[in-house]
Design an enzyme around this catalytic site. Structure first.
Site, PDB file in Angstrom:
ATOM      1  N   ASP A  60     -35.986  15.699 -24.791  1.00  0.00           N
ATOM      2  CA  ASP A  60     -37.344  15.269 -24.451  1.00  0.00           C
ATOM      3  C   ASP A  60     -37.180  14.008 -23.613  1.00  0.00           C
ATOM      4  OD1 ASP A  60     -39.841  14.088 -24.294  1.00  0.00           O
ATOM      5  OD2 ASP A  60     -40.395  14.526 -26.370  1.00  0.00           O
ATOM      6  N   TYR A 154     -51.562  13.252 -11.292  1.00  0.00           N
ATOM      7  CA  TYR A 154     -50.246  13.812 -10.970  1.00  0.00           C
ATOM      8  C   TYR A 154     -49.730  13.161  -9.679  1.00  0.00           C
ATOM      9  CZ  TYR A 154     -46.639  17.024  -9.376  1.00  0.00           C
ATOM     10  OH  TYR A 154     -45.449  17.540  -8.925  1.00  0.00           O
ATOM     11  N   LYS A 158     -46.309  10.736  -9.118  1.00  0.00           N
ATOM     12  CA  LYS A 158     -45.231  10.983  -8.156  1.00  0.00           C
ATOM     13  C   LYS A 158     -45.126   9.846  -7.138  1.00  0.00           C
ATOM     14  CE  LYS A 158     -43.615  14.818  -9.831  1.00  0.00           C
ATOM     15  NZ  LYS A 158     -42.252  14.865 -10.412  1.00  0.00           N
TER      16      LYS A 158
END
Length: 251
Positions: A60, A154, A158
């Site tokens: 993880d 998102y 990034k």
């Protein structure tokens, strides 16, 4: 065999059980690297490691202890670490920003950004102490360069990956530890349906692909080839770069 670009190198690849990560693992194994497949998916991860003669470790990437275990495994099995590919990523389904839940926000920030923090925090000291040159490659996205509504957080995650990569490159360049990023345009992977907000069929991809000058989505091989170059000694003077693997999408 001599002549392979990654002979004698040991690489940790996160999210290597499928998609871009598996493509990277295949390429690195072909080029002679010893591979540690780090993935949440036990069955697929074991399968990939078995196919490539690598080692699987259930990971993880949002947990520091799992990164510590990866480093211990690399040193125990191979006696060294050379390359870290931060490929594991997460997204929520394309939707109106006001519909994004706090849980979805935390998911993209933890998997996409906090994982980079942990990998840096746990692994950089190894390179500093051993004075080994190291190469980190993060898989970012064209979404971090040309953000659009529908995937706001998102895109933000990034963008953070790209910016952090450049800052790390600047800080650790004197120690010969390189940090680069690769930004693919949308590809056909297990996450495609999330980016599109609908099933990742060729028909549904058409609209997006029409914005790519070279007329197709990215493939795992495209991303793997870019990572192979950046991680290899051929790129020993390349750091702080975000390489767009996007068929001209970001032009």
């Amino acid at each position: 065999m001599s002549g392979k670009r990654m002979q004698g190198k040991v690489a940790i690849i996160t999210g290597a059980a499928s998609g871009f990560g598996k493509g990277i693992a295949i390429k690195f194994a072909e080029e002679g690297a010893q591979i540690i497949v780090a993935d949440l998916s036990e069955a697929a991860g074991q399968q990939t490691a078995s196919e490539l003669g690598g080692i699987f470790h259930r990971t993880d990437v949002t947990k520091r202890s799992d990164w510590e275990a990866l480093l211990a495994l690399a040193l125990d099995k191979f006696g060294q670490l050379d390359i870290v590919i931060n490929n594991a990523g997460a997204s929520y389904s394309n939707k109106a920003t006001m519909d994004v839940t706090e849980q979805e926000f935390d998911l993209v920030m933890n998997v996409n950004v906090k994982s980079i923090y942990h990998s840096t925090d746990v692994l950089v000291p190894y390179f500093l102490e051993t004075k080994r040159p190291g190469s980190f490659v993060q898989i970012a996205s064209t979404a971090g360069i040309r953000p659009r509504g529908g995937l706001t957080w998102y895109c933000a995650s990034k963008g953070a990956v790209i910016t952090a990569t450049k800052a790390l490159a600047s800080e650790f360049g004197p120690n010969q530890i390189r940090f680069n990023a690769v930004s693919p345009v949308v590809g056909v992977t297990g996450m495609t349906h999330l980016f599109l907000g609908k099933e990742g069929t060729p028909e549904n991809l058409k609209g997006f692909v029409s914005t790519v000058p070279m007329g197709r989505p990215s493939t795992p091989a495209d991303v793997a080839n870019a990572c192979c170059y950046l991680a290899s000694d051929e790129a020993s003077f390349i750091t702080g770069v975000n390489l767009e693997v996007d068929g001209g999408r970001c032009v």
